[in-house]
Write a protein that holds these residues in place. Sequence first.
Motif, PDB file in Angstrom:
ATOM      1  N   GLY A 151       0.780  -1.229   0.000  1.00 32.78           N
ATOM      2  CA  GLY A 151       0.000   0.000   0.000  1.00 32.78           C
ATOM      3  C   GLY A 151       0.810   1.277   0.000  1.00 32.78           C
ATOM      4  O   GLY A 151       0.237   2.376   0.047  1.00 32.78           O
ATOM      5  N   SER A 152       2.141   1.180  -0.065  1.00 38.06           N
ATOM      6  CA  SER A 152       2.964   2.385  -0.126  1.00 38.06           C
ATOM      7  C   SER A 152       2.751   3.125  -1.445  1.00 38.06           C
ATOM      8  O   SER A 152       3.007   4.324  -1.542  1.00 38.06           O
ATOM      9  N   ALA A 153       2.296   2.395  -2.461  1.00 31.67           N
ATOM     10  CA  ALA A 153       1.984   2.992  -3.763  1.00 31.67           C
ATOM     11  C   ALA A 153       0.672   2.414  -4.269  1.00 31.67           C
ATOM     12  O   ALA A 153       0.345   1.250  -4.005  1.00 31.67           O
ATOM     13  N   ASP A 154      -0.071   3.242  -5.011  1.00 33.21           N
ATOM     14  CA  ASP A 154      -1.320   2.770  -5.622  1.00 33.21           C
ATOM     15  C   ASP A 154      -1.045   1.996  -6.901  1.00 33.21           C
ATOM     16  O   ASP A 154      -1.745   1.031  -7.215  1.00 33.21           O
ATOM     17  N   TYR A 155      -0.023   2.443  -7.622  1.00 31.25           N
ATOM     18  CA  TYR A 155       0.325   1.800  -8.887  1.00 31.25           C
ATOM     19  C   TYR A 155       1.845   1.678  -9.008  1.00 31.25           C
ATOM     20  O   TYR A 155       2.593   2.462  -8.420  1.00 31.25           O
ATOM     21  N   GLY A 156       2.275   0.697  -9.787  1.00 31.32           N
ATOM     22  CA  GLY A 156       3.681   0.526 -10.081  1.00 31.32           C
ATOM     23  C   GLY A 156       3.891   0.435 -11.580  1.00 31.32           C
ATOM     24  O   GLY A 156       2.997   0.013 -12.316  1.00 31.32           O
ATOM     25  N   VAL A 157       5.066   0.819 -12.045  1.00 33.88           N
ATOM     26  CA  VAL A 157       5.394   0.785 -13.477  1.00 33.88           C
ATOM     27  C   VAL A 157       6.650  -0.065 -13.667  1.00 33.88           C
ATOM     28  O   VAL A 157       7.690   0.204 -13.061  1.00 33.88           O
ATOM     29  N   LEU A 158       6.526  -1.086 -14.537  1.00 35.66           N
ATOM     30  CA  LEU A 158       7.622  -2.022 -14.769  1.00 35.66           C
ATOM     31  C   LEU A 158       7.746  -2.345 -16.254  1.00 35.66           C
ATOM     32  O   LEU A 158       6.732  -2.479 -16.941  1.00 35.66           O
ATOM     33  N   PRO A 159       8.969  -2.515 -16.759  1.00 31.79           N
ATOM     34  CA  PRO A 159       9.135  -3.004 -18.139  1.00 31.79           C
ATOM     35  C   PRO A 159       8.894  -4.504 -18.173  1.00 31.79           C
ATOM     36  O   PRO A 159       9.290  -5.228 -17.256  1.00 31.79           O
ATOM     37  N   ILE A 160       8.248  -4.997 -19.230  1.00 33.64           N
ATOM     38  CA  ILE A 160       7.979  -6.432 -19.293  1.00 33.64           C
ATOM     39  C   ILE A 160       8.430  -7.067 -20.599  1.00 33.64           C
ATOM     40  O   ILE A 160       8.695  -8.260 -20.653  1.00 33.64           O
ATOM     41  N   GLY A 166      12.752  -9.528 -26.410  1.00 35.66           N
ATOM     42  CA  GLY A 166      11.678 -10.360 -25.886  1.00 35.66           C
ATOM     43  C   GLY A 166      11.291 -10.023 -24.461  1.00 35.66           C
ATOM     44  O   GLY A 166      11.519  -8.910 -23.963  1.00 35.66           O
ATOM     45  N   GLY A 167      10.688 -11.018 -23.782  1.00 30.78           N
ATOM     46  CA  GLY A 167      10.161 -10.798 -22.438  1.00 30.78           C
ATOM     47  C   GLY A 167      11.248 -10.699 -21.383  1.00 30.78           C
ATOM     48  O   GLY A 167      12.327 -11.293 -21.511  1.00 30.78           O
ATOM     49  N   ILE A 168      10.955  -9.953 -20.316  1.00 31.23           N
ATOM     50  CA  ILE A 168      11.863  -9.824 -19.176  1.00 31.23           C
ATOM     51  C   ILE A 168      11.417 -10.856 -18.154  1.00 31.23           C
ATOM     52  O   ILE A 168      10.396 -10.696 -17.475  1.00 31.23           O
ATOM     53  N   THR A 169      12.161 -11.926 -18.051  1.00 32.77           N
ATOM     54  CA  THR A 169      11.708 -13.100 -17.309  1.00 32.77           C
ATOM     55  C   THR A 169      11.447 -12.821 -15.825  1.00 32.77           C
ATOM     56  O   THR A 169      10.540 -13.412 -15.234  1.00 32.77           O
ATOM     57  N   ASP A 170      12.240 -11.948 -15.226  1.00 29.89           N
ATOM     58  CA  ASP A 170      12.046 -11.648 -13.804  1.00 29.89           C
ATOM     59  C   ASP A 170      10.643 -11.116 -13.530  1.00 29.89           C
ATOM     60  O   ASP A 170      10.051 -11.402 -12.483  1.00 29.89           O
ATOM     61  N   ILE A 171      10.111 -10.347 -14.447  1.00 27.18           N
ATOM     62  CA  ILE A 171       8.780  -9.757 -14.256  1.00 27.18           C
ATOM     63  C   ILE A 171       7.718 -10.846 -14.263  1.00 27.18           C
ATOM     64  O   ILE A 171       6.782 -10.835 -13.442  1.00 27.18           O
ATOM     65  N   TYR A 172       7.839 -11.808 -15.182  1.00 20.09           N
ATOM     66  CA  TYR A 172       6.861 -12.900 -15.225  1.00 20.09           C
ATOM     67  C   TYR A 172       6.857 -13.675 -13.908  1.00 20.09           C
ATOM     68  O   TYR A 172       5.791 -14.025 -13.381  1.00 20.09           O
ATOM     69  N   ARG A 281       7.574  -2.488 -23.855  1.00 24.68           N
ATOM     70  CA  ARG A 281       6.216  -2.459 -23.299  1.00 24.68           C
ATOM     71  C   ARG A 281       6.314  -2.436 -21.779  1.00 24.68           C
ATOM     72  O   ARG A 281       6.993  -3.274 -21.186  1.00 24.68           O
ATOM     73  N   PHE A 282       5.665  -1.466 -21.188  1.00 22.58           N
ATOM     74  CA  PHE A 282       5.629  -1.342 -19.732  1.00 22.58           C
ATOM     75  C   PHE A 282       4.234  -1.712 -19.234  1.00 22.58           C
ATOM     76  O   PHE A 282       3.233  -1.409 -19.893  1.00 22.58           O
TER      77      PHE A 282
END
Length: 375
Positions: A151-160, A166-172, A281-282
């Motif tokens: 709850g420290s943030a309402d939204y987060g922004v991450l590259p995927i 291709g895909g950023i595996t850590d995010i998956y 893509r974020f």
Amino acid sequence: MIDLQNSRDEIDKVDKEIVRLFEYRMKLTKDVAEYKIQTGKKVYDREREQAKLTALKELAGNDFNRHGVEELFTQIMSMSRKMQYSLVSGDNTDIPFEERDALSVDSSTKVVWFGAKGSYTEQAFKEYFGEDVSAFNVSTFREVMEKVKNGSADYGVLPIENTSTGGITDIYDLLVEYDNSIVGEHILKVDHVLLGLPQAELKDITRVYSHTQGILQCQKFLDTNPQIKPVECKSTSDGARKVYTDGDITQAAIAGKQSAEIYGLKILKENVNHECNNSTRFIIIGKEKKYRKDAKKISICFELPHESGSLYNMLSHFIYNNLNMTKIESRPLEGRTFEYRFFVDFEGNLKDAGVRNALFGIKEEAITLKILGNY
């Protein structure tokens, strides 16, 4: 000599009879579905289907035909299940997401983004949310997820995902570990530049700092300049900050032009990424399981039985319900040799009947199913 036309005529007769019997079988399938609705019995009975396939194969006269019978009836039973799912699912599909008109965003909204000041994620955050929100940055993907979770943030922004690498595996992996949901996405064109100190020239550079993705997206440039050794950083902007802080003329960074302005660095070479349409893509993540009523894309993940045809059967739910799948990605399952979790993006909205039917079928047949978001 065989009369070809006569053989074709006979095949036509057989095919018509197969269609008639198929339609009769599907009528009986409806009766079975009604029984299952009344009794609460599950549609997919794996043991019965396997026993039935074994019995049907024994009716064939040779190995080739036995294999064909197995393939044919596997598909027929798959179609029967899909019809039953469409009748059984109705409003029973358990989708723990609520529809809303729009994202709740105002001046008190808190947004957390990954990377140091001047990063591409900061640019994506500003383009998506504007300047009228309260925002802060953290240095790891996990911290973004954690800040949203607590709850420290309402939204987060991450590259995927990137068009070049291709895909950023850590995010998956983090999307599975955390219960946060994808509520939006933003596509950002990424044009990497090589940054050095104001007095530096390209010939001076022996080390370049950047995020792993930045290095991969500029690999061809590095291959043609073997004297420059890449060093991984937490983010592209962290690399730029290190060059500024160290004050070493032999160091450079692969980052965006905004980092040059922030850290007072010189652009030694523009467009060092090898893909001219390089884009990232974020995803926008939130804690609540909600989706906009005009959402057009759904992300899910699922685990499958480790057996022949299981992925094909799962993807057939998209075909049957006329859903356009736009991406599939796999990640290995920890502690299970060569077994995978699959991530799928497809077009649709959670209130659509076809989407609900597909999700119901996948949930029935997969080991696990998780809806990551509709956005």
